[in-house]
Enzyme design. Structure first.
Site: not given
Ligand SMILES: [Zn+2]
Length: 323
Positions: A7, A28, A101-104, A142, A159, A218
């Site tokens: 989306a 994608d 749509d994913n954290f990986e 970041c 989602c 970080c």
């Molecule tokens: Zn950072």
């Protein structure tokens, strides 16, 4: 370059193509499903019936919108071993839009953007809300400065477990396109150095100032350790011979709250708890070799039955458990 043609990616790509951005690369790994049509505005019923790769269907539509720009679709799964080759081609993209749509994949993109000094516009939408943050490598925080580690799988709504209100995705995609236009126009001074979020149902908005959020400790932009690009945190997918199933092992130890997960997956039908496992038939998932069934263990491991396709199984894991 737009990573993720769901989306957010559809909304942002449409605006940038119409604005005449000279070159658009669309990445994608998924194909168009009927349930995508509620919010993924570059696709139509023909794409869903054909199960067309999203990157290619989006490119086809955008070429009909603006034939004077270069549009390159890449139907591939971004992973540690190919991320830099995909995200840092020649010529280099002027900006990356994280519409995944994913954290990986998000943390993988953050690593690649910081390592190669490419601005990254992160966006997300789930349920009735959305979030946006622009990463300027070397000039601001970041993603890992603000969120040092991805959330444990199963702790965040996705989602597929919580649904998503289409207008929330359209707003985030439009905001990402606006940030990209500022960067491409060389007007970085008007970028918003903040984490912005909103909820359309409670009519609320927040703005967390990130002007001083960069952290010397970080691991990514401070220490230059690109742990996600190095693949240390990637879930492993193993095809289980003779079982018609794929095992997904998370890249690090995790503790899942299976009761909470069962509650979120309830719209799929009743799940079955047995000790440290939860078994759930995914009735909203199109069948592959058979109906797709998910067995999740409290340590984050899962078995996706009804398919022998590792990419499909990884996608199911991301969508229902989260990365
Ligand atoms: Zn950072």
């Amino acid at each position: 370059m737009i990573i993720g043609c769901g989306a957010l990616g559809c909304a942002a790509a449409d605006l940038l193509a119409r604005a005449g951005v000279g070159r658009l690369t669309l990445v994608d790994r998924d194909t168009v499903e009927w349930t995508n049509l509620q919010r993924q505005t570059l696709f139509d019923e023909r794409d869903a019936a054909a199960g067309a790769p999203k990157a290619e269907a989006a490119a086809r539509r955008l070429r009909a919108v603006n034939s004077s720009i270069v549009i390159e679709p890449i139907a591939d799964d971004l992973a540690p071993d190919n991320a830099e080759a995909i995200v840092v081609p020649e010529p280099r993209p002027g900006v990356l839009l994280d519409c995944t749509d994913n954290f990986e994949t998000r943390y993988l993109l953050n690593d690649a953007a910081v390592k190669h000094g490419i601005p990254l516009v992160y966006g997300g939408a789930v349920a009735t809300g959305g979030v946006l943050m622009t990463v300027r490598p070397g000039a601001g925080p970041c993603l890992r400065c603000v969120f040092p580690d991805p959330p444990a799988p199963g702790t965040m709504p996705t989602c597929d477990s919580a649904g998503v209100l289409a207008p929330a995705t359209a707003i985030v995609g439009a905001l990402q396109a606006a940030e990209a236009m500022k960067i491409l126009a060389g007007r970085e001074e008007v970028l918003d150095p903040a984490l912005r979020s909103f909820d359309l149902w409670s009519n609320s908005r927040q703005r967390l100032d990130l002007a001083h959020a960069r952290r010397a400790d970080c691991p990514c932009c401070g220490a230059g350790r690109y742990e996600f690009l190095q693949g240390r945190q990637r879930p492993e997918a193993t095809v289980l011979c003779g079982r018609g199933s794929v095992q997904i092992s998370p890249g690090r130890a995790r503790a899942l709250d299976l009761d909470a997960l069962a509650e979120r997956l309830r719209p799929q039908g009743p799940g079955r708890r047995a000790g440290s496992s939860l078994r759930q038939r995914l009735t909203h998932e199109p069948p592959d070799a058979g109906p797709i069934e998910l067995t999740v263990f409290s340590d984050g491991r899962a078995i996706v039955s009804g398919t022998t396709d590792p990419a499909r199984a990884r996608g199911v894991y991301h969508r229902y458990i989260g990365a």
